[in-house]
Design an enzyme around this catalytic site. Sequence first.
Site, mmCIF file in Angstrom:
data_model
loop_
_atom_site.group_PDB
_atom_site.id
_atom_site.type_symbol
_atom_site.label_atom_id
_atom_site.label_comp_id
_atom_site.label_asym_id
_atom_site.label_seq_id
_atom_site.Cartn_x
_atom_site.Cartn_y
_atom_site.Cartn_z
ATOM 1 C CG HIS A 115 -27.560 5.817 2.478
ATOM 2 N ND1 HIS A 115 -26.323 6.180 3.408
ATOM 3 C CD2 HIS A 115 -28.425 6.872 2.750
ATOM 4 C CE1 HIS A 115 -26.294 6.212 4.325
ATOM 5 N NE2 HIS A 115 -27.857 7.412 4.022
ATOM 6 C CG ASP A 165 -29.672 10.727 3.046
ATOM 7 O OD1 ASP A 165 -28.841 10.006 3.318
ATOM 8 O OD2 ASP A 165 -28.721 11.920 3.313
ATOM 9 C CG HIS A 204 -23.971 9.870 2.940
ATOM 10 N ND1 HIS A 204 -25.024 9.921 1.738
ATOM 11 C CD2 HIS A 204 -24.797 9.949 4.235
ATOM 12 C CE1 HIS A 204 -25.928 10.264 2.346
ATOM 13 N NE2 HIS A 204 -25.775 10.112 3.619
ATOM 14 N NE ARG A 243 -30.222 12.787 7.127
ATOM 15 C CZ ARG A 243 -31.571 12.192 6.353
ATOM 16 N NH1 ARG A 243 -32.355 12.519 7.040
ATOM 17 N NH2 ARG A 243 -31.307 11.989 5.453
HETATM 18 C C1 SIN Z 1 -26.611 10.396 6.689
HETATM 19 O O1 SIN Z 1 -26.863 8.559 6.192
HETATM 20 O O2 SIN Z 1 -27.634 11.242 5.840
HETATM 21 C C2 SIN Z 1 -26.129 10.764 7.931
HETATM 22 C C3 SIN Z 1 -24.659 10.771 7.787
HETATM 23 C C4 SIN Z 1 -23.908 10.915 9.548
HETATM 24 O O3 SIN Z 1 -24.087 10.853 10.390
HETATM 25 O O4 SIN Z 1 -22.490 10.894 9.396
#
Ligand code: SIN
Length: 272
Positions: free
Chosen positions: A96, A98, A248, A263
Amino acid sequence: MEAIPQSNSIGAELRGLDLTASLSDAQFEQLNQAFLDYQVIFFRDQQLSAQQYNDFACRFGRLKDYLFADGLDGFPYITEIVKTETETESFGSFWHSDSAYTELPPKITMLHAKQIPPRGGDTLFADMYAVYDDLSAGLKSTLASLKAINSASVVPRDEDIYQEVKSKNSGQSEQFAIHPVVRLHDETGKKALYVNSIHTLRFDGMSREESLPLLEYLYQQVTRPEYSYRLQWQPHTLAMWDNRCTQHYALNDYHGYRRVMHRIIVEGERPL
Ligand code: SIN
């Protein structure tokens, strides 16, 4: 500052910067250029406080709220992403980009690794410029005029499950945004494919049934190994990726261990 490319496609480790110190304008420009060039960059051994992390992120633009989780006390834009020793579900374990369901999706996501499992828990990245570039001229011209509806509710691939989720959710307001299927990066001017398997519901003006065959073909391209880079985290690694031109996937292969990430997302422009 030195950039060490990690694959032929995307990803670079940046060495020689201490992010606990504030960056000069020249250092920031150099870092931002490496970010635009490599799409995913990371720094090892960055023992940043929440304040230093927040300040670093603010250099890139306006920090954005994440709809589905609260921030840390005193740092509303830092979200803690945790998978505990006893949990089996993990956050972001699908390809996806974000918050594609928002009008102004984040241009950047940053993760600061606070605690990582002894092995596993890597993050995979795909280069969406390369996925787009390698499509045929015919498919590129078909996609050029298409927009897609991106929804906040996780979209299951299986049509029966999708119908079930839809009827359970009926009556609830759902956040969604319509964005071009191919977007023009507002800083590099390059084109990137901008549909993803978990948020893209259908092409605008078409049914989901009509949209799925072509969407499925595009999703298959995203998973091709030659477009990808796999980041192995270490404690205090700070990584940032460009949601305008990457996707990602957080690997969920570390049951029994704890993984904690901080994050931050930085708001971007409306995709064009
Ligand atoms: C995310 O999808 O923003 C997190 C990715 C991760 O935890 O590696």
